[in-house]
Write an enzyme that holds these catalytic residues in place. Structure first.
Site, PDB file in Angstrom:
ATOM      1  N   GLU A 157      14.359  23.137  96.088  1.00 29.19           N
ATOM      2  CA  GLU A 157      13.709  22.223  97.022  1.00 29.19           C
ATOM      3  C   GLU A 157      12.952  21.123  96.274  1.00 29.19           C
ATOM      4  O   GLU A 157      12.345  21.371  95.228  1.00 29.19           O
ATOM      5  CB  GLU A 157      12.688  22.943  97.913  1.00 29.19           C
ATOM      6  CG  GLU A 157      13.269  24.064  98.763  1.00 29.19           C
ATOM      7  CD  GLU A 157      14.148  23.587  99.889  1.00 29.19           C
ATOM      8  OE1 GLU A 157      14.127  22.369 100.193  1.00 29.19           O
ATOM      9  OE2 GLU A 157      14.855  24.428 100.467  1.00 29.19           O
ATOM     10  N   THR A 158      12.998  19.933  96.835  1.00 26.41           N
ATOM     11  CA  THR A 158      12.108  18.845  96.449  1.00 26.41           C
ATOM     12  C   THR A 158      11.326  18.429  97.685  1.00 26.41           C
ATOM     13  O   THR A 158      11.914  18.182  98.749  1.00 26.41           O
ATOM     14  CB  THR A 158      12.895  17.640  95.898  1.00 26.41           C
ATOM     15  OG1 THR A 158      13.581  18.037  94.700  1.00 26.41           O
ATOM     16  CG2 THR A 158      11.972  16.480  95.582  1.00 26.41           C
TER      17      THR A 158
END
Length: 290
Positions: A46-47
């Site tokens: 995830e970002t």
């Protein structure tokens, strides 16, 4: 353009464990396509993108921000570990002065607060239901992931599109840790769009190194570009509901048995919410430049 970016290991009591997330602080608006390009570039599960909601907002003084999460392949509606990482950036790097930070997200308002050396997330609690399709179909799909392992229970969370597979209580934690799971095979078996995440879980053992953990899990999401996620807050928003029902407990300690591993403290609340607490380690500070 320069964007401050950080890598934070979430649900980790030391660097290089738990689940890493990239966190971007957006001082100004960002072209829509750049969110996905940055997440693909970072190549973590995830970002997260923290954005100001109003002119004059300040990362140090304001208490409410927008938050979005992207895997290398797509935007997702909820990510616990990247929310934990985002709160860590605001509390520990930006030195945010508020006791509680609120994030406006695709899953509604999520709150984060500091309690001693943990950050506590207020997340929605998602219920599971038995068998959403004929048993032989769902069992075939589970078997595509776990092979000939004995399955004790199968549940589905329609709100999150997560399939929960509980392995037999006869198995030890080491069996779950050592399992060779073919996420790609499961991806081929499940192409209806009804499943976006696969949770494998096992009841805890009160002896030896397992003492104190109520349950264990591993999590796979090849449908959104994540073969195995190391420690997953959103999966525990589902697991918390299931294991609370099974164990008759509202306070639980969980461990996700990925190679990196991570521990989560769980407390069910009224109103369909759950507090999930974890520690963090900040391992990178820098700038995206483009």
């Amino acid at each position: 353009m320069q964007i401050p970016i950080f890598t934070v290991d979430a649900f980790a009591n030391r660097p290089f464990s738990g689940n890493p997330a990239a966190v971007c602080l957006l001082e100004n608006g960002l072209d829509e396509d750049l969110h996905q390009k940055i997440a693909t570039e970072m190549n973590l599960s995830e970002t997260a993108f923290i954005r100001k909601l109003r002119p004059g907002d300040d990362f140090t003084k304001s208490s409410c921000f927008g938050l979005r999460w992207f895997t290398p392949a797509s935007e997702v509606p909820l990510c616990g570990h990247a929310t934990l990482a985002s709160a860590a950036v605001l509390f520990h790097i930006q030195k945010n002065t508020n006791s509680v930070i609120t994030f406006v997200t695709l899953s509604g308002e999520l709150k984060a607060r500091q309690v001693e050396n943990h950050i506590v997330l207020d997340l929605p609690l998602y219920v599971t239901h038995p068998q959403v399709s004929p048993y032989f179909i769902i069992h075939y799909k589970a078997s595509a992931a776990v092979g000939d392992m004995t399955v004790q229970d199968l549940r589905y969370s329609p709100d999150t599109k997560k399939l929960l597979v509980r392995l037999s209580d006869a198995y030890e934690r080491s069996v779950l840790e050592e399992m060779q799971v073919s996420a790609q095979r499961f991806l081929s078996a499940e192409n209806t769009g009804k499943v976006k995440g696969l949770i494998l879980t096992l009841k805890g053992n009160s002896s030896g190194k397992d003492k104190g953990h109520d349950f264990y899990s591993r999590y796979f999401a090849p449908w959104v570009g994540v073969l195995e996620d190391p420690v997953t807050g959103s999966a525990h928003a589902v697991l918390s509901s299931y294991w609370s029902e099974q164990l008759g407990k509202k306070e639980m300690l969980a461990f996700q048995c990925s190679r990196r591993g991570g521990e989560l403290k769980i407390s069910l609340r009224n109103g369909g919410r759950v507090d999930i607490a974890g520690q963090i380690a900040i391992v990178l500070k820098g700038y995206l430049t483009f």
